[in-house]
Every structure is written in C-alpha cells, then in structure tokens.
Design an enzyme around this catalytic site. Structure first.
Site, short mmCIF file in Angstrom:
data_model
loop_
_atom_site.label_atom_id
_atom_site.label_comp_id
_atom_site.label_asym_id
_atom_site.label_seq_id
_atom_site.Cartn_x
_atom_site.Cartn_y
_atom_site.Cartn_z
N PHE A 18 -3.40 -7.54 1.16
CA PHE A 18 -3.44 -7.24 2.60
C PHE A 18 -4.85 -6.95 3.11
O PHE A 18 -5.42 -7.71 3.91
CB PHE A 18 -2.46 -6.08 2.86
CG PHE A 18 -2.76 -5.27 4.08
CD1 PHE A 18 -3.00 -5.88 5.30
CD2 PHE A 18 -2.79 -3.87 4.01
CE1 PHE A 18 -3.28 -5.11 6.44
CE2 PHE A 18 -3.05 -3.11 5.14
CZ PHE A 18 -3.31 -3.73 6.34
N ILE A 19 -5.47 -5.89 2.62
CA ILE A 19 -6.79 -5.53 3.14
C ILE A 19 -7.82 -6.57 2.68
O ILE A 19 -8.70 -6.99 3.45
CB ILE A 19 -7.20 -4.10 2.71
CG1 ILE A 19 -6.14 -3.09 3.15
CG2 ILE A 19 -8.56 -3.73 3.31
CD1 ILE A 19 -6.38 -1.67 2.67
N ASP A 75 -8.20 -12.35 -7.95
CA ASP A 75 -6.88 -11.74 -7.74
C ASP A 75 -5.95 -12.27 -8.83
O ASP A 75 -5.99 -13.46 -9.14
CB ASP A 75 -6.34 -12.14 -6.35
CG ASP A 75 -5.27 -11.18 -5.86
OD1 ASP A 75 -5.42 -10.61 -4.77
OD2 ASP A 75 -4.25 -11.01 -6.57
N GLY A 89 -0.67 -9.83 -4.61
CA GLY A 89 -1.26 -10.62 -3.52
C GLY A 89 -0.61 -11.99 -3.44
O GLY A 89 0.15 -12.39 -4.33
N ASP A 111 -7.40 -11.18 -13.99
CA ASP A 111 -7.07 -9.76 -13.94
C ASP A 111 -8.38 -8.97 -14.07
O ASP A 111 -9.24 -9.32 -14.89
CB ASP A 111 -6.15 -9.43 -15.13
CG ASP A 111 -5.53 -8.06 -14.99
OD1 ASP A 111 -4.31 -7.99 -14.76
OD2 ASP A 111 -6.27 -7.05 -15.09
N TYR A 116 -0.84 8.03 -8.45
CA TYR A 116 -1.69 7.12 -7.67
C TYR A 116 -2.92 7.85 -7.12
O TYR A 116 -4.04 7.36 -7.21
CB TYR A 116 -0.86 6.51 -6.53
CG TYR A 116 -1.68 5.77 -5.51
CD1 TYR A 116 -2.23 4.52 -5.80
CD2 TYR A 116 -1.93 6.32 -4.26
CE1 TYR A 116 -3.00 3.84 -4.86
CE2 TYR A 116 -2.69 5.65 -3.31
CZ TYR A 116 -3.22 4.41 -3.61
OH TYR A 116 -3.98 3.75 -2.68
N ARG A 125 -0.05 10.94 9.84
CA ARG A 125 -1.02 10.10 9.14
C ARG A 125 -2.12 9.66 10.11
O ARG A 125 -1.87 9.50 11.31
CB ARG A 125 -0.33 8.83 8.60
CG ARG A 125 0.68 9.06 7.48
CD ARG A 125 -0.01 9.49 6.21
NE ARG A 125 0.92 9.71 5.09
CZ ARG A 125 1.50 10.88 4.81
NH1 ARG A 125 1.31 11.94 5.58
NH2 ARG A 125 2.28 10.99 3.74
N ASP A 164 4.59 13.07 -1.64
CA ASP A 164 4.12 12.83 -0.28
C ASP A 164 3.17 13.93 0.21
O ASP A 164 3.44 15.11 0.01
CB ASP A 164 5.33 12.82 0.66
CG ASP A 164 5.38 11.60 1.55
OD1 ASP A 164 4.77 10.58 1.19
OD2 ASP A 164 6.05 11.68 2.60
C1 UD2 Z 1 -1.00 6.74 0.70
C2 UD2 Z 1 -2.38 7.18 1.22
C3 UD2 Z 1 -3.08 5.97 1.87
C4 UD2 Z 1 -3.11 4.77 0.93
C5 UD2 Z 1 -1.68 4.46 0.53
C6 UD2 Z 1 -1.57 3.28 -0.43
C7 UD2 Z 1 -1.94 9.49 1.89
C8 UD2 Z 1 -1.93 10.46 3.00
N1 UD2 Z 1 -2.22 8.23 2.23
O1 UD2 Z 1 -0.24 6.39 1.81
O2 UD2 Z 1 -4.39 6.34 2.24
O3 UD2 Z 1 -3.93 5.02 -0.18
O4 UD2 Z 1 -1.10 5.61 -0.14
O5 UD2 Z 1 -0.23 3.04 -0.72
O6 UD2 Z 1 -1.72 9.83 0.74
N2 UD2 Z 1 7.83 6.59 4.80
C9 UD2 Z 1 9.06 6.65 5.43
N3 UD2 Z 1 9.89 5.59 5.33
C10 UD2 Z 1 9.58 4.48 4.59
C11 UD2 Z 1 8.33 4.43 3.94
C12 UD2 Z 1 7.48 5.52 4.07
O7 UD2 Z 1 9.38 7.63 6.11
O8 UD2 Z 1 10.41 3.55 4.53
C13 UD2 Z 1 6.92 7.73 4.95
C14 UD2 Z 1 6.37 8.28 3.64
O9 UD2 Z 1 7.26 9.21 3.07
C15 UD2 Z 1 5.06 8.89 4.11
C16 UD2 Z 1 4.63 7.99 5.28
O10 UD2 Z 1 5.78 7.28 5.67
O11 UD2 Z 1 5.26 10.20 4.59
C17 UD2 Z 1 3.57 6.99 4.88
O12 UD2 Z 1 4.00 6.35 3.70
P1 UD2 Z 1 3.25 5.08 3.12
O13 UD2 Z 1 3.94 4.69 1.86
O14 UD2 Z 1 3.08 4.06 4.18
O15 UD2 Z 1 1.79 5.61 2.82
P2 UD2 Z 1 1.23 6.96 2.12
O16 UD2 Z 1 1.09 8.01 3.15
O17 UD2 Z 1 1.96 7.24 0.87
#
Ligand code: UD2
Length: 321
Positions: free
Chosen positions: A12-13, A33, A38, A56, A144, A212, A274
């Site tokens: 993506f990015i 990649d 990807g 890889d 992660y 976020r 989270d």
């Molecule tokens: C983390 C990092 C981000 C990046 C990413 C890569 C943080 C704050 N951010 O993103 O910078 O590195 O990892 O994957 O750690 N959610 C729902 N429903 C869904 C899916 C997600 O509610 O179906 C929520 C999830 O619980 C979270 C928010 O949405 O609170 C964002 O989730 P995400 O998976 O998009 O990204 P996040 O924050 O883990």
C-alpha cells in the site's frame, strides 16, 4: 541521476511512494517485494518504468546485489498489524526484525547512501501525554510495536557503528488509495471504505472512542522523500503524522456524511494490544525535515473513497486470517 529502491514497493504505502519517486526528475526506481502481502496490480500502470525484484528482504546476498550503491533505500517491507503479530508472532518477527537487520547489513556493506525506515507510532504505546513526541520513552504493547521499535534501534546503531545513514519515520495510521481491505487485519479505514461500498456495517472494537492520527498516504510519501534529502538527521527518528486525532466514531460519521450512506456500526469487544489514543507531535519533523502535511481528514477520506469506488469491483475476496 538518483537511484531509489523501495522494499515493500508492491504494498500500500510502497506503491504510492513509487509513484511519487517516479515524478522526480532523473530518478530511477526499483522495487523489492516478495509479494506475500503486496500485489503486482498495485504497480500496474507504472510497471514499465520500474525494475521489479521478487525477493525476500531476509535474503542478504540478493538484497546486497540489488541495493549496492543506491542513493536511497526506502525500507517499507514488513508484516504490519498489531493483531496479526499477536495471533501469529513468528512470521512478523522474522519479517520485521530479521528482515530489517539483513536489509540494513546489506545496505551498509553495499554503501547505500541512506536508508529511510518505516517505523510505527505503535512504539509509543499508551502515553500519559498527547500529542506524542519523539523524546517520550517508548512503551510497546504488542509484538508488532516491539518489532518496529527494535528496527528503529537497529537503524540508529547502524548509523553510529557502521557508518550507514538512516532516518526512521514513525508512521501514524496511514490511509489512502491501494490499502488492501481484504483481511480482518486490514487498516480500519480500508475496512470502512469496503463497508460503505458493500452496504455492510463495520464492527468497531470497543466503544469506538479510541482515537488515531489518521494520515493521508501522500503526506507520508512526501515526508519520506524529504527524509532522504535532509541534512544532519542521520540516526534519528521522527514522527510522520498529521498532528490531529479523531475517534473511530467521528471518522465513521464523517465518512457517512461524505458518501451519503447511512449505517449504524456494530460494536465488538476491545482488541488486545490496542493503543487507546494516538496523535503525533509534528514539531521535530517540521523543523528538521520540512514536514508540512497537506491533507485534512475530510479531503483524505474523500480522495480515498473516490479511489475505492472506482476500484471496488476488482478487489480480492477476503483472505484467510
Ligand atoms: C497500528 C499503528 C500504526 C501502524 C499500524 C500498522 C498505533 C496507534 N498505530 O495501527 O501507526 O503502524 O499499526 O498496522 O499503534 N478497528 C476496529 N474495527 C476493525 C479494525 C480495527 O474498530 O475492523 C480499530 C482497532 O481496534 C484500532 C483502530 O481501529 O483501535 C485502528 O486499527 P488499525 O488496525 O487500523 O491500526 P492500529 O491503530 O492498530
């Protein structure tokens, strides 16, 4: 002539960054990649203008010979996702830690001029203070987050011990065109886009009040290029965020307004690992790298939705978790 290499360039990015680099005068762009997460389709209309290497990043010999002498390597190859790293920590450890180590070793040995590393805002964990600035002690809450943080440390150590110039950018919840919505581990905004197009309510984990710093992909690709060129920044880590924060509930209602589709979300249990709130302090990136995010949430969401609407029919069915 500048020779740029993007690891994870079919992701993506990475595929968005490839397009930005191709707009630079006198740039040649190569992609590494392994196509695990990807897709070649992400590079479809630019494929004749790049060199693609299906390798890889843990394959030191291959990476050493591809990257040798490059002006910049943008290291975006990774297995992203907090929940995936909890459900299945071994592959993400191997890609994110072993892969980053081998990439840095190859780049140092091959005299690459600079490596720009995609770090993660997850490194902060839950801090008492917002916005989060680079001087705060990291508190990773998931494998992660810990892996991405170790990658930063390796970048800084390769700069100080092996003379490799490195800059780490902590990406803050990047979204935009080409983010893959095909897995339960996909970024939440890609899942929101799919939910709107398929008229199926999304599930918010927890109360939806977690926040976020959603950052449009063009802003992080612009910053990545600035990080490749700035002086006096080697070995350092910078936030790559927008500087705002929005709750999921607010983003969902904004998206409903933009698209005219009305649906109440479902709510599920909170997700382990989270972070509750995330917001970047952009002061250091603005000062040292000239970071100036251009995209408001509304504008980024509108552009992103437009792309998903035009490409929805071609999207892959959900992958196995
Ligand atoms: C983390 C990092 C981000 C990046 C990413 C890569 C943080 C704050 N951010 O993103 O910078 O590195 O990892 O994957 O750690 N959610 C729902 N429903 C869904 C899916 C997600 O509610 O179906 C929520 C999830 O619980 C979270 C928010 O949405 O609170 C964002 O989730 P995400 O998976 O998009 O990204 P996040 O924050 O883990």
């Amino acid at each position: 002539m500048s020779r740029y290499i993007v690891t994870g360039g079919a992701g993506f990015i990475g595929s968005n960054l490839v397009r930005r680099l191709l707009n630079e005068p006198d740039a040649t762009v190569e992609v590494i990649d392994n196509l695990e997460t990807g897709y070649l389709e992400n590079l479809e209309e630019v494929s004749s203008r790049i060199r693609f290497h299906q390798n890889d990043i843990r394959d030191y010999d291959a990476i050493r010979s591809i990257t040798g002498g490059a002006d910049a390597v943008f290291h975006l190859a990774a297995i992203p996702s907090v929940p995936k790293s909890i459900a299945n920590p071994v592959p993400s450890h191997q890609a994110n830690i072993d892969g980053t180590f081998q990439l840095l070793r190859a780049a140092a040995d091959g005299k690459v001029k600079r490596v720009i590393y995609a770090a993660s805002s997850s490194a902060y964990g839950d801090t008492e203070v917002l916005p989060k600035s680079e001087s705060m002690a990291p508190r990773p809450k998931s494998p992660y987050a810990a892996q991405k943080l170790l990658g930063e440390y390796y970048c800084s150590v390769f700069a100080s011990c092996f003379g490799l110039e490195t800059v780490a950018l902590r990406f803050f919840n990047v979204y935009g065109p080409r983010q893959d919505p095909g897995s339960p581990y996909s970024g939440v905004l890609s899942l929101f886009m799919k939910a709107i197009l398929e008229r199926r309510p999304p599930t918010l984990f927890g109360d939806g009040e977690q926040s976020r710093d959603f950052t449009f992909v063009d802003d992080v690709t612009a910053l990545s290029l600035k990080a490749a060129r700035a002086a006096g920044v080697s070995g350092k880590t910078y936030n790559a965020g927008n500087g705002n924060r929005y709750t999921l509930n607010l983003v969902w209602s904004t998206l409903q307004r933009i698209t005219g589709v009305k649906m109440d979300p479902l709510y599920g249990p909170p997700r382990p690992g989270d972070v509750r709130d995330s917001q970047a302090d952009t002061t250091a990136a603005a000062r040292d790298l000239g970071h100036a995010p251009q995209f408001s949430l509304e504008e980024g969401l509108a552009r992103t939705f437009e792309w998903y609407r035009d490409h929805h029919a071609r999207m892959k069915p959900p992958a196995e978790a």
